[in-house]
Design a protein around this motif. Structure first.
Motif, PDB file in Angstrom:
ATOM      1  N   GLY A 216       0.834  -1.189   0.000  1.00  0.00           N
ATOM      2  CA  GLY A 216       0.000   0.000   0.000  1.00  0.00           C
ATOM      3  C   GLY A 216       0.865   1.235   0.000  1.00  0.00           C
ATOM      4  O   GLY A 216       2.091   1.175  -0.189  1.00  0.00           O
ATOM      5  N   ILE A 217       0.258   2.387   0.245  1.00  0.00           N
ATOM      6  CA  ILE A 217       0.996   3.646   0.309  1.00  0.00           C
ATOM      7  C   ILE A 217       0.290   4.565   1.292  1.00  0.00           C
ATOM      8  O   ILE A 217      -0.941   4.563   1.384  1.00  0.00           O
ATOM      9  N   ALA A 218       1.059   5.366   2.040  1.00  0.00           N
ATOM     10  CA  ALA A 218       0.463   6.132   3.139  1.00  0.00           C
ATOM     11  C   ALA A 218       1.154   7.482   3.335  1.00  0.00           C
ATOM     12  O   ALA A 218       2.083   7.598   4.145  1.00  0.00           O
ATOM     13  N   PRO A 219       0.737   8.508   2.595  1.00  0.00           N
ATOM     14  CA  PRO A 219       1.167   9.865   2.953  1.00  0.00           C
ATOM     15  C   PRO A 219       0.578  10.196   4.321  1.00  0.00           C
ATOM     16  O   PRO A 219      -0.637  10.187   4.488  1.00  0.00           O
ATOM     17  N   THR A 220       1.410  10.498   5.293  1.00  0.00           N
ATOM     18  CA  THR A 220       0.980  10.362   6.683  1.00  0.00           C
ATOM     19  C   THR A 220      -0.130  11.321   7.112  1.00  0.00           C
ATOM     20  O   THR A 220      -1.158  10.916   7.629  1.00  0.00           O
ATOM     21  N   ILE A 221       0.061  12.640   6.896  1.00  0.00           N
ATOM     22  CA  ILE A 221      -0.885  13.666   7.342  1.00  0.00           C
ATOM     23  C   ILE A 221      -0.860  14.780   6.295  1.00  0.00           C
ATOM     24  O   ILE A 221       0.230  15.175   5.851  1.00  0.00           O
ATOM     25  N   PRO A 222      -1.997  15.324   5.882  1.00  0.00           N
ATOM     26  CA  PRO A 222      -1.964  16.346   4.827  1.00  0.00           C
ATOM     27  C   PRO A 222      -0.992  17.488   5.096  1.00  0.00           C
ATOM     28  O   PRO A 222      -0.224  17.870   4.199  1.00  0.00           O
ATOM     29  N   LEU A 223      -0.995  18.050   6.291  1.00  0.00           N
ATOM     30  CA  LEU A 223      -0.115  19.183   6.571  1.00  0.00           C
ATOM     31  C   LEU A 223       1.358  18.792   6.561  1.00  0.00           C
ATOM     32  O   LEU A 223       2.224  19.662   6.418  1.00  0.00           O
ATOM     33  N   HIS A 224       1.649  17.528   6.715  1.00  0.00           N
ATOM     34  CA  HIS A 224       3.034  17.056   6.723  1.00  0.00           C
ATOM     35  C   HIS A 224       3.507  16.660   5.328  1.00  0.00           C
ATOM     36  O   HIS A 224       4.624  16.177   5.171  1.00  0.00           O
ATOM     37  N   CYS A 225       2.637  16.845   4.333  1.00  0.00           N
ATOM     38  CA  CYS A 225       2.966  16.470   2.965  1.00  0.00           C
ATOM     39  C   CYS A 225       2.678  17.642   2.032  1.00  0.00           C
ATOM     40  O   CYS A 225       1.613  18.265   2.118  1.00  0.00           O
ATOM     41  N   SER A 226       3.609  17.918   1.136  1.00  0.00           N
ATOM     42  CA  SER A 226       3.340  18.926   0.120  1.00  0.00           C
ATOM     43  C   SER A 226       2.262  18.422  -0.832  1.00  0.00           C
ATOM     44  O   SER A 226       2.018  17.209  -0.940  1.00  0.00           O
ATOM     45  N   ASP A 227       1.626  19.345  -1.520  1.00  0.00           N
ATOM     46  CA  ASP A 227       0.589  18.954  -2.472  1.00  0.00           C
ATOM     47  C   ASP A 227       1.156  18.022  -3.536  1.00  0.00           C
ATOM     48  O   ASP A 227       0.529  17.020  -3.907  1.00  0.00           O
ATOM     49  N   ALA A 228       2.320  18.363  -4.057  1.00  0.00           N
ATOM     50  CA  ALA A 228       2.923  17.545  -5.109  1.00  0.00           C
ATOM     51  C   ALA A 228       3.224  16.135  -4.611  1.00  0.00           C
ATOM     52  O   ALA A 228       3.048  15.153  -5.350  1.00  0.00           O
ATOM     53  N   PHE A 229       3.648  16.030  -3.351  1.00  0.00           N
ATOM     54  CA  PHE A 229       3.966  14.705  -2.817  1.00  0.00           C
ATOM     55  C   PHE A 229       2.695  13.875  -2.654  1.00  0.00           C
ATOM     56  O   PHE A 229       2.661  12.690  -3.013  1.00  0.00           O
ATOM     57  N   MET A 230       1.630  14.488  -2.136  1.00  0.00           N
ATOM     58  CA  MET A 230       0.374  13.743  -2.001  1.00  0.00           C
ATOM     59  C   MET A 230      -0.146  13.300  -3.362  1.00  0.00           C
ATOM     60  O   MET A 230      -0.640  12.178  -3.517  1.00  0.00           O
ATOM     61  N   GLN A 231      -0.033  14.160  -4.357  1.00  0.00           N
ATOM     62  CA  GLN A 231      -0.474  13.781  -5.696  1.00  0.00           C
ATOM     63  C   GLN A 231       0.393  12.667  -6.265  1.00  0.00           C
ATOM     64  O   GLN A 231      -0.105  11.772  -6.960  1.00  0.00           O
ATOM     65  N   GLY A 232       1.693  12.689  -5.953  1.00  0.00           N
ATOM     66  CA  GLY A 232       2.566  11.604  -6.379  1.00  0.00           C
ATOM     67  C   GLY A 232       2.166  10.283  -5.757  1.00  0.00           C
ATOM     68  O   GLY A 232       2.195   9.235  -6.431  1.00  0.00           O
ATOM     69  N   CYS A 233       1.764  10.306  -4.490  1.00  0.00           N
ATOM     70  CA  CYS A 233       1.281   9.090  -3.840  1.00  0.00           C
ATOM     71  C   CYS A 233       0.000   8.592  -4.496  1.00  0.00           C
ATOM     72  O   CYS A 233      -0.169   7.391  -4.736  1.00  0.00           O
ATOM     73  N   ALA A 234      -0.915   9.521  -4.786  1.00  0.00           N
ATOM     74  CA  ALA A 234      -2.176   9.143  -5.414  1.00  0.00           C
ATOM     75  C   ALA A 234      -1.948   8.554  -6.802  1.00  0.00           C
ATOM     76  O   ALA A 234      -2.640   7.615  -7.214  1.00  0.00           O
ATOM     77  N   GLN A 235      -0.969   9.080  -7.529  1.00  0.00           N
ATOM     78  CA  GLN A 235      -0.661   8.550  -8.853  1.00  0.00           C
ATOM     79  C   GLN A 235      -0.131   7.129  -8.773  1.00  0.00           C
ATOM     80  O   GLN A 235      -0.501   6.260  -9.574  1.00  0.00           O
ATOM     81  N   LEU A 236       0.739   6.858  -7.793  1.00  0.00           N
ATOM     82  CA  LEU A 236       1.227   5.489  -7.605  1.00  0.00           C
ATOM     83  C   LEU A 236       0.095   4.562  -7.198  1.00  0.00           C
ATOM     84  O   LEU A 236       0.033   3.411  -7.645  1.00  0.00           O
ATOM     85  N   SER A 237      -0.799   5.047  -6.341  1.00  0.00           N
ATOM     86  CA  SER A 237      -1.947   4.247  -5.931  1.00  0.00           C
ATOM     87  C   SER A 237      -2.785   3.849  -7.140  1.00  0.00           C
ATOM     88  O   SER A 237      -3.195   2.683  -7.272  1.00  0.00           O
ATOM     89  N   ALA A 238      -3.022   4.804  -8.036  1.00  0.00           N
ATOM     90  CA  ALA A 238      -3.823   4.522  -9.226  1.00  0.00           C
ATOM     91  C   ALA A 238      -3.086   3.608 -10.192  1.00  0.00           C
ATOM     92  O   ALA A 238      -3.665   2.673 -10.756  1.00  0.00           O
ATOM     93  N   GLU A 239      -1.800   3.858 -10.380  1.00  0.00           N
ATOM     94  CA  GLU A 239      -1.033   3.089 -11.365  1.00  0.00           C
ATOM     95  C   GLU A 239      -0.912   1.620 -10.988  1.00  0.00           C
ATOM     96  O   GLU A 239      -1.032   0.733 -11.840  1.00  0.00           O
ATOM     97  N   PHE A 240      -0.691   1.349  -9.699  1.00  0.00           N
ATOM     98  CA  PHE A 240      -0.447  -0.019  -9.263  1.00  0.00           C
ATOM     99  C   PHE A 240      -1.606  -0.613  -8.457  1.00  0.00           C
ATOM    100  O   PHE A 240      -1.502  -1.736  -7.970  1.00  0.00           O
ATOM    101  N   GLY A 241      -2.707   0.133  -8.333  1.00  0.00           N
ATOM    102  CA  GLY A 241      -3.848  -0.368  -7.572  1.00  0.00           C
ATOM    103  C   GLY A 241      -3.551  -0.527  -6.093  1.00  0.00           C
ATOM    104  O   GLY A 241      -4.050  -1.460  -5.452  1.00  0.00           O
ATOM    105  N   LEU A 242      -2.757   0.374  -5.527  1.00  0.00           N
ATOM    106  CA  LEU A 242      -2.347   0.270  -4.132  1.00  0.00           C
ATOM    107  C   LEU A 242      -3.393   0.899  -3.216  1.00  0.00           C
ATOM    108  O   LEU A 242      -3.801   2.050  -3.432  1.00  0.00           O
TER     109      LEU A 242
END
Length: 505
Positions: A216-242
């Motif tokens: 799986g994948i877990a950007p920990t807390i919104p305020l602790h993650c930049s927007d670009a990083f959260m979007q990068g996590c979401a892209q990996l989630s979509a690409e690999f079904g995580l």
């Protein structure tokens, strides 16, 4: 294809079953075909089957195994290390609790977590696992191998951030006295591209049976993650079904500063970034409003209620009834053993039901025993991506079962098995636990590892890690009163989200 240690058929006979669609337990036999529930029939219906193994469930209540929708395996070795502090104080101390760990420590902590869960009737978990300074393929494999060896199902989701606590809350850093400010400012977050690259590498070559152990994948807390990083996590989630999970609105501070930073609620900001999907689950979700709940529900998100750690850290009470009324699926989580002091889903379900009673006198809005059981089984399974195969006693679902001894005092006399289970069971009655039709706990004893040796290893590791992290622990102790004062001050500020306070409605 059957596993070598799985004869094709197993008949669980003579018990009382809490099967899908039943409001009460009823006498029934259960037929397991390979690893899957094949049929549920009247007592004795499968007696004539030749070559089938038989498991005597006489004087037993058979329930679907718990599914833990949110925990942190690294909490296993952190048990007893968290002071009486709020969330932000805990986050400041986390490096001194989880730091200096090698691959063996990561595996050991996961083993401790898995062992406790299995013995308390839970056969699957969503693990927001942590590795400092950033996740590695080797670290993810170490955790996954530990789960595989113990025999539990898991989503192994590296918990990642590209901002420190003090970057998330620069106002906090400004309140610290100069010596502490200088030390706190030295904290460094992980490189976001290195984090994403590690997850991508793991996803491209995941060597584990994904019906048992998923990445799986877990950007920990919104305020602790930049927007670009959260979007990068979401892209990996979509690409690999995580499956993806994030801590959402766990503290009032997160909600207040989120609104200040983004000009909208955390949920609205995440929605704007494209993070909301059926693959996403949000842990805690305490400080959110009705519009937030509607957005989460519309996107198919699952919320994970963690009542024990919410109480332990003084975070508040999640608006579970309001979530359910607006169509948001809600599962249950234990959170880590360091912040909830247990991995016992029996306790989680009971407290989830009880907490709903303090929010008002309307009994129709209380969480019932049936709702609490469903949240901790079928609904939690959705967060793991296994909503169509775990959490129910029904044909086509995996044979993950718990057998409870009806001779235990909480079932004597037996009037309402469901109510007595959810509101009274501690896990002490769990005599047998099955994963995919295989017995992994027998008479309360875990069959897949040496528990005495595990205890010795854990004690030795804790003493070694405490010594290595002593300097960080002293810094965390010095920071605690300042962080507490900062958070208390934020708690006195006006809060503009359109929602009720955390102990109402």
């Amino acid at each position: 294809m059957d596993r070598p240690d799985h004869p094709p058929r197993l008949v669980v006979h003579g018990g009382l079953l809490l099967a899908e669609g039943d409001s009460q337990a009823r006498p029934a036999d259960l037929l397991v075909e390979g690893e899957t529930i094949g049929a549920i029939g009247a007592p004795g219906q499968f007696d004539a089957l030749e070559g089938a193994r038989r498991l005597d469930a006489s004087d037993r209540l058979v329930m679907p195994a718990w599914v833990n929708g949110h925990t942190h395996a690294h909490g296993g070795l952190g048990r007893g290390a968290v002071a009486d502090t709020g969330l932000e104080g805990f986050l400041a101390a986390s490096p001194s609790i989880n730091g200096q760990r090698g691959l063996d420590d990561l595996a050991l902590s996961a083993t401790l977590t898995a062992a406790e869960l299995l013995k308390k009737g839970c056969t699957a978990l969503f693990d927001m696992t942590s590795e400092f300074p950033l996740p590695t393929v080797a670290g993810l494999h170490a955790v996954a191998r530990a789960y595989e060896a113990v025999g539990i199902r898991a989503v192994v989701a590296p918990m990642m951030a590209d901002r420190t606590l003090y970057q998330a809350y620069p106002e906090l850093l400004d309140t610290l006295p100069d010596p502490l400010k200088a030390q706190a400012a030295q904290a460094r977050a992980a490189d976001p591209q290195a984090c994403l690259a590690a997850v991508r590498a793991a996803a491209q070559d995941w060597p584990f049976d994904t019906s048992r152990i998923r990445l799986g994948i877990a950007p920990t807390i919104p305020l602790h993650c930049s927007d670009a990083f959260m979007q990068g996590c979401a892209q990996l989630s979509a690409e690999f079904g995580l499956p993806m999970q994030i801590h959402l609105g766990e503290s009032q501070q997160q909600a207040v500063f989120g609104e200040q930073r983004y000009g909208m609620s955390l949920v609205s900001h995440m929605n704007r970034l494209g993070l909301l999907s059926e693959r996403l689950s949000v842990a805690h979700a305490i400080w959110i409003g009705d519009d937030d709940i509607t957005q989460l529900a519309a996107a198919g998100v699952t919320a994970i209620h963690n009542p024990l750690s919410n109480l332990r850290l003084g975070s508040g009470v999640a608006p579970v009834r309001r979530m359910l009324e607006r169509g948001l699926r809600v599962g249950l989580g234990s959170d880590g053993a360091n912040t909830s002091d247990t991995q016992n889903l029996f306790e989680v379900a009971r407290i989830a039901a009880y907490l709903s009673r303090i929010v008002g006198a309307d009994e129709a809005r209380w969480i019932t025993a049936a709702e609490a059981l469903r949240m901790g089984t079928a609904d939690s399974a959705h967060a793991l991506g296994w909503g169509d195969r775990l959490g129910r006693l029904a044909p086509g679902y995996q044979a993950d079962l718990v057998l409870l001894d009806l001779a235990q005092p909480i079932y004597v006399p037996l009037r309402d098995a469901l109510r007595q289970l959810v509101l009274g069971e501690s896990g002490a009655a769990a005599t047998q636990v099955l994963v995919a039709g295989r017995v992994v706990v027998e008479h309360g004893r875990l069959l897949t590892l040496d528990e005495a040796a595990l205890r010795r290893q854990a004690q030795a590791a804790a003493e070694r890690l405490d010594a290595l992290n002593a300097e960080g622990r002293h810094l965390a102790q010095a920071l605690r009163p300042w962080i507490s004062a900062f958070c208390c001050g934020i708690g006195q500020q006006p809060f503009h989200l359109q929602r009720r306070l955390p102990v109402t409605g």
